[in-house]
Design a protein around this motif. Structure first.
Motif, PDB file in Angstrom:
ATOM      1  N   THR A   1      -3.905  -0.395   0.267  1.00 53.39           N
ATOM      2  CA  THR A   1      -2.746   0.503   0.194  1.00 53.39           C
ATOM      3  C   THR A   1      -2.313   0.757  -1.247  1.00 53.39           C
ATOM      4  N   TRP A   2      -2.237  -0.323  -2.041  1.00 56.42           N
ATOM      5  CA  TRP A   2      -1.848  -0.225  -3.457  1.00 56.42           C
ATOM      6  C   TRP A   2      -2.934  -0.918  -4.276  1.00 56.42           C
ATOM      7  N   PRO A   3      -3.971  -0.208  -4.671  1.00 58.31           N
ATOM      8  CA  PRO A   3      -5.172  -0.815  -5.286  1.00 58.31           C
ATOM      9  C   PRO A   3      -4.896  -1.653  -6.531  1.00 58.31           C
TER      10      PRO A   3
ATOM     11  N   GLY B   1       8.008   5.375   1.667  1.00 64.22           N
ATOM     12  CA  GLY B   1       8.250   5.788   0.284  1.00 64.22           C
ATOM     13  C   GLY B   1       7.732   4.873  -0.798  1.00 64.22           C
ATOM     14  N   VAL B   2       7.223   3.672  -0.452  1.00 62.03           N
ATOM     15  CA  VAL B   2       6.760   2.738  -1.479  1.00 62.03           C
ATOM     16  C   VAL B   2       5.398   3.205  -1.989  1.00 62.03           C
ATOM     17  N   ARG B   3       5.369   3.622  -3.239  1.00 62.23           N
ATOM     18  CA  ARG B   3       4.134   4.139  -3.818  1.00 62.23           C
ATOM     19  C   ARG B   3       3.371   3.085  -4.626  1.00 62.23           C
ATOM     20  N   ASP B   4       4.078   2.088  -5.133  1.00 62.22           N
ATOM     21  CA  ASP B   4       3.402   1.098  -5.971  1.00 62.22           C
ATOM     22  C   ASP B   4       4.156  -0.225  -5.926  1.00 62.22           C
TER      23      ASP B   4
ATOM     24  N   CYS C   1       1.707  -2.535   5.692  1.00 60.58           N
ATOM     25  CA  CYS C   1       1.585  -1.858   4.403  1.00 60.58           C
ATOM     26  C   CYS C   1       1.653  -0.336   4.572  1.00 60.58           C
ATOM     27  N   ALA C   2       1.019   0.170   5.618  1.00 58.71           N
ATOM     28  CA  ALA C   2       1.076   1.612   5.876  1.00 58.71           C
ATOM     29  C   ALA C   2       2.502   2.056   6.165  1.00 58.71           C
TER      30      ALA C   2
ATOM     31  N   PRO D   1      14.406   5.135   4.279  1.00 56.86           N
ATOM     32  CA  PRO D   1      13.566   5.352   3.095  1.00 56.86           C
ATOM     33  C   PRO D   1      13.729   4.212   2.092  1.00 56.86           C
ATOM     34  N   LEU D   2      12.649   3.889   1.394  1.00 60.21           N
ATOM     35  CA  LEU D   2      12.662   2.804   0.418  1.00 60.21           C
ATOM     36  C   LEU D   2      12.445   3.352  -0.986  1.00 60.21           C
ATOM     37  N   GLU D   3      12.599   2.464  -1.967  1.00 59.47           N
ATOM     38  CA  GLU D   3      12.350   2.858  -3.351  1.00 59.47           C
ATOM     39  C   GLU D   3      10.866   3.184  -3.537  1.00 59.47           C
ATOM     40  N   GLU D   4      10.575   3.994  -4.535  1.00 60.71           N
ATOM     41  CA  GLU D   4       9.191   4.368  -4.798  1.00 60.71           C
ATOM     42  C   GLU D   4       8.399   3.213  -5.387  1.00 60.71           C
TER      43      GLU D   4
END
Length: 449
Positions: A268-270, A246-249, A239-240, A179-182
């Protein structure tokens, strides 16, 4: 008290204290004199070190047998089982000190299962660690084969060494899927080229490495991907995968103008910004410039990327294109014109933040070390073997950097070890850069502060 080889490796202070006690008691004086006179060899066939390991292993195995049967050898009064000792059989194990022949005890009913030297095992654990360390340092399997035979007299097959190094694949997969940071304010992407055998042909592939900078400015290697396909589909997959872990932004992605990356990032991150590495642009612009003109061209290019804003940068590019150097090298001008939309975003930021995001040099320092490891291999058998070696090399590099920092920490008059790209190092001037990011992106930064 019995101290095994493993104990000595895991408790170096305990082993050192024991040696000091023996030296102080004078118990080692006669041994030292025989070593000095050449009567006793330390290593090799019949050497002192292999003999000590042999004695240690055999005593440990006898202790295991005693625990298994419930009574000591020769002490039949305490015997409470019908099972008993049944002699021993010879077994040769490979170790860091060479091949060692030991006597493994056995029992009547065959229920004894040794743990110190497990059944079917032909190597001690330290040898596996040595092989993995040599492999991580850049030695090929055949190089390791020759090294072990010429230094400690142990001959292992090509398949055995390959199986030992493959044992880390599970750890690699666990690392690659962790898991990665958000949120990562900055991610750097760069690649090294490797030759990989694919369907009977040797192909040149790019092994891409991603490094993320977290909110504390600490750099983390996020993953390694060997590029099988070109363009957007590959980066959409990467990117997916990062998003699924877990990377949200992501605020800013700094890269080498990789085909399809910008589209994959935006899908993925607009709200993310893709920044082309300025150092890569300078190199590309100088690719067809004569050596004698490169310094002058680079000086002219500096007026573009050091400009106060986009308007000033465009004016500097126009002036360079109309100058004698620009007329002489139109390809240098074209490089900047083609990358203009992905180059200009960082011009909106103050100087401290520009230094953080304008170049992928932070990751290239790591790639420089990795290239030294991969250059010994004319080709890799599979994509997995590329990821395995790079992961081991990254671990090796980080261990060396950590030891260097530990040596320098706390010494008067010495600087702290420099933060080259090693996981756990803090990005230079990160506090100032983060403050400027917070001003530029208050809604996206403040929730993670």
């Amino acid at each position: 008290m019995m101290v095994t080889v493993t104990d000595a490796q895991s408790n170096p202070n305990q082993a050192s204290e024991l040696i000091e006690q023996l030296k102080a008691s004078g118990a080692l004086d006669e041994l030292f004199s025989k070593i000095d006179s050449g009567e006793v060899e330390l290593t090799g066939d019949g050497g002192l070190v292999p003999a000590l390991i042999k004695e240690t292993l055999e005593r440990g195995l006898q202790a295991e047998m005693t625990s298994h049967l419930g009574y000591a050898k020769g002490d039949r009064d305490d015997k409470v089982t019908a099972n008993s000792r049944n002699g021993s059989y010879a077994k040769t194990v490979a170790s860091e000190a060479g091949d060692i022949e030991i006597a493994v005890p056995r029992d009547r009913d065959g229920s004894f299962t040794p743990r110190l030297v497990p059944k079917g095992s032909r190597r001690l654990g330290g040898l596996d660690d040595m092989i993995i360390s040599l492999y991580a340092g850049g030695m090929t399997i055949r190089d390791i084969q020759h090294h072990l035979l010429s230094t400690i007299g142990t001959e292992l097959s090509h398949e055995t060494i390959a199986n030992i190094t493959d044992a880390v694949l599970e750890a690699v997969m666990e690392w690659q899927n962790r898991p990665l940071e958000e949120f990562y304010p900055v991610i750097y992407l760069d690649a090294i080229r490797v030759k990989v055998r694919d369907n009977g042909h040797v192909r040149s592939k790019a092994a891409h490495i991603a490094v993320g900078v977290d909110m504390d400015g600490i750099k983390h290697v996020l993953g390694i991907w060997v590029q099988n396909t070109e363009g957007a589909s590959f980066w959409a997959h990467v990117c997916a995968e990062l998003a699924n872990r877990g990377v949200r932004d992501v605020l800013i992605v700094c890269c080498d103008g990789l085909t399809g990356l910008a589209e994959a990032i935006e899908a993925t991150w607009p709200d993310s910004m893709v920044q082309t590495c300025v150092v890569h642009l300078i190199r590309a612009a100088n690719r067809f410039v004569a050596y004698g003109d490169r310094k002058a061209v680079s000086k002219e290019l500096k007026t573009i990327y050091a400009a106060a804003n986009e308007e000033t940068a465009l004016q500097a590019l126009t002036e360079f294109a109309e100058s004698p150097l620009g007329q002489k090298y139109p390809s240098a001008v074209a490089v900047w014109e083609n990358a203009w939309d992905r180059f200009t975003p960082f011009l909106q930021f103050p100087p401290d933040l520009r230094r953080v995001i304008y170049t992928t040099n932070a990751i290239e320092s790591l790639n420089y070390q990795l290239r030294k490891v991969t250059k010994n291999r004319s080709q890799f058998p599979t994509d997995d073997s590329v990821v395995k070696l790079l992961w081991l090399a990254i671990c090796n590099i980080e261990d060396k950097r950590a030891r260097e920092r530990e040596k320098e920490r706390g010494k008067a008059g010495t600087r702290r070890a420099s933060g080259r790209l090693v996981e756990g190092q803090v990005t230079t001037n990160w506090k100032q850069a983060l403050a400027q990011l917070a001003v530029a992106y208050p809604d996206r930064i403040n929730r993670y502060l």
